[in-house]
Scaffold this motif. Sequence first.
Motif, PDB file in Angstrom:
ATOM      1  N   ASN A 109      11.901  40.317 -32.768  1.00 45.89           N
ATOM      2  CA  ASN A 109      11.152  39.648 -31.725  1.00 45.89           C
ATOM      3  C   ASN A 109      11.946  38.448 -31.248  1.00 45.89           C
ATOM      4  O   ASN A 109      12.657  37.814 -31.997  1.00 45.89           O
ATOM      5  CB  ASN A 109       9.807  39.162 -32.288  1.00 45.89           C
ATOM      6  CG  ASN A 109       9.051  38.371 -31.252  1.00 45.89           C
ATOM      7  OD1 ASN A 109       8.578  38.913 -30.286  1.00 45.89           O
ATOM      8  ND2 ASN A 109       8.962  37.084 -31.474  1.00 45.89           N
ATOM      9  N   THR A 110      11.858  38.148 -29.954  1.00 48.75           N
ATOM     10  CA  THR A 110      12.590  37.005 -29.437  1.00 48.75           C
ATOM     11  C   THR A 110      11.693  35.862 -29.018  1.00 48.75           C
ATOM     12  O   THR A 110      11.986  34.716 -29.268  1.00 48.75           O
ATOM     13  CB  THR A 110      13.426  37.421 -28.209  1.00 48.75           C
ATOM     14  OG1 THR A 110      12.560  38.056 -27.267  1.00 48.75           O
ATOM     15  CG2 THR A 110      14.522  38.377 -28.617  1.00 48.75           C
ATOM     16  N   LYS A 111      10.571  36.151 -28.358  1.00 44.85           N
ATOM     17  CA  LYS A 111       9.796  35.040 -27.857  1.00 44.85           C
ATOM     18  C   LYS A 111       8.305  35.173 -28.122  1.00 44.85           C
ATOM     19  O   LYS A 111       7.676  34.236 -28.555  1.00 44.85           O
ATOM     20  CB  LYS A 111      10.009  34.895 -26.337  1.00 44.85           C
ATOM     21  CG  LYS A 111      11.422  34.405 -25.984  1.00 44.85           C
ATOM     22  CD  LYS A 111      11.546  34.278 -24.474  1.00 44.85           C
ATOM     23  CE  LYS A 111      12.957  33.891 -24.058  1.00 44.85           C
ATOM     24  NZ  LYS A 111      13.306  32.549 -24.430  1.00 44.85           N
ATOM     25  N   ARG A 112       7.705  36.364 -27.877  1.00 42.68           N
ATOM     26  CA  ARG A 112       6.260  36.437 -27.926  1.00 42.68           C
ATOM     27  C   ARG A 112       5.790  37.688 -28.649  1.00 42.68           C
ATOM     28  O   ARG A 112       6.489  38.686 -28.725  1.00 42.68           O
ATOM     29  CB  ARG A 112       5.664  36.443 -26.506  1.00 42.68           C
ATOM     30  CG  ARG A 112       6.007  35.191 -25.722  1.00 42.68           C
ATOM     31  CD  ARG A 112       5.397  35.256 -24.330  1.00 42.68           C
ATOM     32  NE  ARG A 112       5.840  34.140 -23.528  1.00 42.68           N
ATOM     33  CZ  ARG A 112       5.263  32.965 -23.521  1.00 42.68           C
ATOM     34  NH1 ARG A 112       4.215  32.743 -24.265  1.00 42.68           N
ATOM     35  NH2 ARG A 112       5.727  31.989 -22.762  1.00 42.68           N
ATOM     36  N   ILE A 123      20.205  35.520 -36.429  1.00 48.27           N
ATOM     37  CA  ILE A 123      19.013  36.324 -36.676  1.00 48.27           C
ATOM     38  C   ILE A 123      18.597  36.038 -38.108  1.00 48.27           C
ATOM     39  O   ILE A 123      19.326  36.358 -39.054  1.00 48.27           O
ATOM     40  CB  ILE A 123      19.290  37.828 -36.514  1.00 48.27           C
ATOM     41  CG1 ILE A 123      19.832  38.147 -35.117  1.00 48.27           C
ATOM     42  CG2 ILE A 123      18.035  38.643 -36.824  1.00 48.27           C
ATOM     43  CD1 ILE A 123      18.832  38.003 -34.009  1.00 48.27           C
ATOM     44  N   LEU A 124      17.450  35.401 -38.299  1.00 45.62           N
ATOM     45  CA  LEU A 124      16.959  35.071 -39.634  1.00 45.62           C
ATOM     46  C   LEU A 124      15.589  35.709 -39.829  1.00 45.62           C
ATOM     47  O   LEU A 124      14.692  35.516 -38.999  1.00 45.62           O
ATOM     48  CB  LEU A 124      16.864  33.555 -39.827  1.00 45.62           C
ATOM     49  CG  LEU A 124      18.178  32.765 -39.736  1.00 45.62           C
ATOM     50  CD1 LEU A 124      17.928  31.281 -39.988  1.00 45.62           C
ATOM     51  CD2 LEU A 124      19.203  33.300 -40.721  1.00 45.62           C
ATOM     52  N   GLY A 125      15.439  36.451 -40.904  1.00 43.14           N
ATOM     53  CA  GLY A 125      14.174  37.128 -41.147  1.00 43.14           C
ATOM     54  C   GLY A 125      13.806  38.094 -40.044  1.00 43.14           C
ATOM     55  O   GLY A 125      12.635  38.365 -39.800  1.00 43.14           O
ATOM     56  N   GLY A 126      14.810  38.635 -39.339  1.00 41.72           N
ATOM     57  CA  GLY A 126      14.566  39.606 -38.289  1.00 41.72           C
ATOM     58  C   GLY A 126      14.325  39.025 -36.914  1.00 41.72           C
ATOM     59  O   GLY A 126      14.148  39.776 -35.958  1.00 41.72           O
ATOM     60  N   SER A 127      14.304  37.698 -36.766  1.00 43.87           N
ATOM     61  CA  SER A 127      14.040  37.055 -35.471  1.00 43.87           C
ATOM     62  C   SER A 127      15.156  36.088 -35.118  1.00 43.87           C
ATOM     63  O   SER A 127      15.800  35.512 -35.997  1.00 43.87           O
ATOM     64  CB  SER A 127      12.712  36.297 -35.504  1.00 43.87           C
ATOM     65  OG  SER A 127      11.632  37.155 -35.770  1.00 43.87           O
ATOM     66  N   VAL A 128      15.375  35.903 -33.818  1.00 44.48           N
ATOM     67  CA  VAL A 128      16.329  34.891 -33.374  1.00 44.48           C
ATOM     68  C   VAL A 128      15.836  33.524 -33.818  1.00 44.48           C
ATOM     69  O   VAL A 128      14.665  33.179 -33.615  1.00 44.48           O
ATOM     70  CB  VAL A 128      16.509  34.921 -31.848  1.00 44.48           C
ATOM     71  CG1 VAL A 128      17.489  33.835 -31.406  1.00 44.48           C
ATOM     72  CG2 VAL A 128      16.997  36.288 -31.385  1.00 44.48           C
ATOM     73  N   TYR A 129      16.724  32.745 -34.420  1.00 41.77           N
ATOM     74  CA  TYR A 129      16.340  31.430 -34.927  1.00 41.77           C
ATOM     75  C   TYR A 129      16.709  30.359 -33.898  1.00 41.77           C
ATOM     76  O   TYR A 129      17.861  30.258 -33.464  1.00 41.77           O
ATOM     77  CB  TYR A 129      17.039  31.132 -36.251  1.00 41.77           C
ATOM     78  CG  TYR A 129      16.700  29.769 -36.808  1.00 41.77           C
ATOM     79  CD1 TYR A 129      15.438  29.516 -37.331  1.00 41.77           C
ATOM     80  CD2 TYR A 129      17.618  28.727 -36.764  1.00 41.77           C
ATOM     81  CE1 TYR A 129      15.106  28.264 -37.820  1.00 41.77           C
ATOM     82  CE2 TYR A 129      17.294  27.474 -37.257  1.00 41.77           C
ATOM     83  CZ  TYR A 129      16.042  27.252 -37.776  1.00 41.77           C
ATOM     84  OH  TYR A 129      15.707  26.005 -38.253  1.00 41.77           O
ATOM     85  N   GLY A 135      15.681  24.248 -29.923  1.00 45.87           N
ATOM     86  CA  GLY A 135      16.512  25.323 -29.386  1.00 45.87           C
ATOM     87  C   GLY A 135      18.001  25.089 -29.491  1.00 45.87           C
ATOM     88  O   GLY A 135      18.788  25.942 -29.094  1.00 45.87           O
ATOM     89  N   ILE A 136      18.426  23.945 -30.013  1.00 40.72           N
ATOM     90  CA  ILE A 136      19.859  23.629 -30.095  1.00 40.72           C
ATOM     91  C   ILE A 136      20.360  24.068 -31.467  1.00 40.72           C
ATOM     92  O   ILE A 136      20.422  23.269 -32.412  1.00 40.72           O
ATOM     93  CB  ILE A 136      20.140  22.127 -29.858  1.00 40.72           C
ATOM     94  CG1 ILE A 136      19.339  21.625 -28.648  1.00 40.72           C
ATOM     95  CG2 ILE A 136      21.632  21.888 -29.678  1.00 40.72           C
ATOM     96  CD1 ILE A 136      19.658  22.323 -27.351  1.00 40.72           C
ATOM     97  N   THR A 137      20.698  25.329 -31.604  1.00 40.68           N
ATOM     98  CA  THR A 137      21.195  25.863 -32.866  1.00 40.68           C
ATOM     99  C   THR A 137      22.527  26.563 -32.623  1.00 40.68           C
ATOM    100  O   THR A 137      22.897  26.862 -31.488  1.00 40.68           O
ATOM    101  CB  THR A 137      20.212  26.887 -33.460  1.00 40.68           C
ATOM    102  OG1 THR A 137      20.045  27.973 -32.526  1.00 40.68           O
ATOM    103  CG2 THR A 137      18.858  26.259 -33.731  1.00 40.68           C
ATOM    104  N   GLY A 138      23.242  26.804 -33.709  1.00 40.80           N
ATOM    105  CA  GLY A 138      24.463  27.590 -33.629  1.00 40.80           C
ATOM    106  C   GLY A 138      25.630  26.915 -32.949  1.00 40.80           C
ATOM    107  O   GLY A 138      26.598  27.597 -32.563  1.00 40.80           O
TER     108      GLY A 138
END
Length: 400
Positions: free
Chosen positions: A7-10, A238-244, A249-252
């Motif tokens: 899942n990405t957002k909702r 992708i952590l636990g199957g979802s985009v982290y 929102g400032i990651t990576g």
Amino acid sequence: MPAGRPNTKRDFDGNPPSPGSQSALRQRNQQRVVGVLTGGPQTQAELARQTGLSTATVSNIVKAMVDAGLATTAPTTSSGRRALSVILNDNGSLAAGIDIGRRHVRVVLAGLNYQVMQDEAITLPLGHCAEEGLDAAEQLLDRLLLKAGVTRSSVLGAGVGIPGPIDRRTGTVVQGAILPEWVGINILTTFGERLGFPVFIDNDANLGALAQVTWGPHGSVENLMFLKVGSGIGAGLILGGSVYYGHVGITGELGHSTIVEHGLVCRCGNRGCLETVASTSTMVDLLSRRADGPISVDDLLDLVLAGDTAALRVIDDAGLALGKAVANVANLINPELVVIGGPLTSLGNILLEPIRRGLQRHAVPVVGESTTVLMSALGDRTEALGGAAVVLSQPHLHNV
């Protein structure tokens, strides 16, 4: 299409799920079901067998998909017994994925069955402003829609990737982007109003990570790191199957981790960042010093593949630095898989080997040994595919 899309957002109710939550799990299970249905109609019992999900879970997912207009059901027989056949709907709706870089814009169009219908890229001038980039993206989108024989009314939405951090509270490009001319631009409003359908904005590395578990062979991976190595260096998680996404929102932003304490000053203002050591811009600058003039990334690739000693040394040094940075992340999150993307993927093991050496040297032994490092198999359209995946993962759009 592999199972296990994250899942990405909702979720079905439009609420943002957290990694590992019930709503995120439900979304991943739905993508597993969709993955099977792209091969043709299946009974609910067949779906349960092929996905490994319980019949009750499959029944709930199918009901939600039917309610969202994603699927229809029809009576059938299986092994002489009454059954319910599930059919994935394809009503002609499309999702657009748009990848905007320093020198290019790419647009892909994909159907509800995750089949790519159109794909094209064009060149942009270096240092282009947001208006130029968005104009080019809109024109290319309209051209591909014309080739596909559809209008904008068939587009569910567009996922747009930008090489830089995005404040997810506002959808605004913030300081640190490879496209400094775009800082402060709110693409959600400026582009969404222009196109007339929903727009989702994200960092290109996040979309690259999503593409790996949507279109790549890694759909069952729960913890993945996508590392894009180009003019800038960014990571999608992708952590636990979802985009982290973290807090805002400032990651990576791995390109701005310190690798050389007293190294060169980076565009972000710090010294010795990974980008000053391992970006393609740095590699090209180093090799241009001995050439008659500036060289390109394509020239760099040609030199490396031809066995040029200096080019191989530059790649080896960059790979070791990348491996060290990956090790720092791997020690923290322990990913199953690290996928390398960007314009250097054609180098294969020439780049992968020093990255793996750097990972093994700096990671906790068991982490280094259990982390697989591979090149992306999706090519130049990786980030645009991720943009389309964002739209396709929004069930509430499918019955708009």
